[in-house]
Design a protein around this motif. Structure first.
Motif, short mmCIF file in Angstrom:
data_model
loop_
_atom_site.label_atom_id
_atom_site.label_comp_id
_atom_site.label_asym_id
_atom_site.label_seq_id
_atom_site.Cartn_x
_atom_site.Cartn_y
_atom_site.Cartn_z
N LYS A 43 0.81 -1.22 0.00
CA LYS A 43 0.00 0.00 0.00
C LYS A 43 0.85 1.28 0.00
CE LYS A 43 -3.43 0.80 2.72
NZ LYS A 43 -4.62 1.28 2.02
N ARG B 234 1.99 2.31 2.81
CA ARG B 234 1.41 2.90 4.02
C ARG B 234 2.48 3.04 5.08
NH1 ARG B 234 -4.33 2.01 6.32
NH2 ARG B 234 -4.12 2.03 8.57
N SER C 228 -7.94 -0.70 3.83
CA SER C 228 -8.54 -0.65 2.49
C SER C 228 -7.51 -1.06 1.44
CB SER C 228 -9.07 0.75 2.22
OG SER C 228 -8.06 1.70 2.47
N ASN D 72 -6.13 -0.19 -1.36
CA ASN D 72 -5.77 0.86 -2.32
C ASN D 72 -4.40 1.41 -1.94
OD1 ASN D 72 -7.42 1.82 0.03
ND2 ASN D 72 -6.58 3.78 -0.63
N HIS E 173 -6.26 12.56 2.62
CA HIS E 173 -6.51 11.13 2.49
C HIS E 173 -7.65 10.94 1.53
CE1 HIS E 173 -5.00 7.50 4.27
NE2 HIS E 173 -6.20 7.01 4.52
#
Ligand code: AMP
Ligand code: MG
Length: 329
Positions: A52, A54, A138, A140, A229
């Motif tokens: 991700k 992230r 999620s 994405n 976001h």
């Protein structure tokens, strides 16, 4: 390239084997599609962050199939149990003191864990078949619009994962409500969502601390609730309907895409840069369609996206929260 698979018994078994071997699987949930890994497997969880993009300081939600399973991984208090009994399975995530079996990488080394029992039937079948819970943010790339269809996952992460379990469109379409229940006597909403503050307050006759108050008091840190976001690649602005009408008239070059709450009565339907989120303005329908429409419009040639202000009541509060973050640059 990822294979999109229908949730047959055989394919759920395939997903189960994949997850048991430290691999990731994209899964349907009633909120948005998730990127799932064995929450007890550090290597698998690290893959989620990597794929991700992230940051490791942004903790993940752990998904379980029941309240009983949740109790294995966090310390529940009576208030948390009451909320779980009322709203699980469903779009409610609770932040609670974690037990030692949840690895630090899942919770960004916090001593609390965010936990949810989802209602989507396919995801539940998978969870019930597994001896471990699933960490699943999620599916994405970090910061982009969340996926509400299997094809959304395939478009942005298809070259990085093997399997996407397809269960059609996410029923709700926006992320879960997150409540901090570490102090059962003073619960706080960390992220507004499909389950509204008003509904919870009425049901339990209490007053929840709002996200604004949480930020101001700095008492309950919730990393990951970033200002920017859920964002399309084009600039996004939130504008009142009366102003949008004037903007549409001026935008003769059709450089902007206009996204309205409901099908316009006044405007001619032939205006191709005008889109709407629902037929009649119903909030649940708007929530269900928001991300898919944003993704579609983002792929088109417009230079900016203008979204009509959504009334900040019931689920509209969560929708405005997501849109406001999407509009931050
Ligand atoms: P998502 O981005 O939908 O995966 O939601 C995860 C969000 O839940 C994070 O970005 C945090 O804001 C919140 N969260 C997860 N775990 C915790 C925790 N232990 N304490 C506080 N907030 C958390
Ligand atoms: Mg997310």
């Amino acid at each position: 390239m990822a294979t999109i698979i229908k949730p047959t018994v055989g394919n759920i078994q395939l997903a189960k084997e994949h997850l048991s071997n430290s691999n990731l699987v994209a899964v349907p949930t009633e909120t948005v599609y998730g990127l799932a890994a064995n929450a007890l497997d550090v290597e698998a969880v690290l893959q989620i962050f990597k794929i991700k993009g992230r940051p490791l300081i942004d903790p993940l939600i752990v998904h379980v199939s029941s309240l009983e399973q949740a109790k294995l991984y966090c310390h529940m208090n009576p208030q948390a149990i009451a909320l779980a009994q009322k709203y699980w399975p469903g779009p409610l995530t609770m932040v609670l003191p974690k037990k030692d079996n949840i690895p630090g990488v899942v919770t960004a080394n916090l001593d609390s864990v965010a936990i949810r029992c989802p209602s989507n039937r396919v995801f539940r079948n998978l969870l019930e078949s597994l001896p471990f819970p699933l960490a699943a943010p999620s599916a994405n790339p970090f910061g982009y619009i969340s996926p509400t269809k299997a094809i959304h996952v395939s478009e942005s992460l298809g070259d990085k994962i093997d399997l996407i379990l397809d269960d059609d469109d996410s029923e709700i379409g926006i992320e879960s409500t997150i409540i901090d229940l570490r102090n059962g006597h003073q619960p706080a909403i960390l992220r507004p969502g499909p389950l509204t503050q008003k509904a919870i307050e009425a049901e339990f006759n209490l007053k929840l601390t709002t996200p604004q108050q949480v930020v101001e008091s700095k008492s309950a840190p919730s990393p990951g609730l970033l200002k920017s976001h859920y964002s399309p690649s084009k600039p996004l602005d939130i504008v009142k309907l009366t102003e949008i009408e004037a903007m549409i008239t001026k935008d003769t070059l059709k450089e902007s895409a206009f996204i309205l709450n409901k099908r316009p009565v006044k405007l001619s339907q032939s205006v191709q840069n005008i889109f709407w989120l629902s037929e009649s303005g119903e909030m649940e329908e708007i929530a269900k369609n928001l991300y898919a429409l944003l993704r579609n419009v983002d792929k088109m040639d417009y230079q900016r996206i203008i979204v009509e202000t959504i009334k900040a009541e019931s689920v509209g509060i969560a929708l405005m929260d997501r849109l406001t973050r999407a509009s931050e640059r």
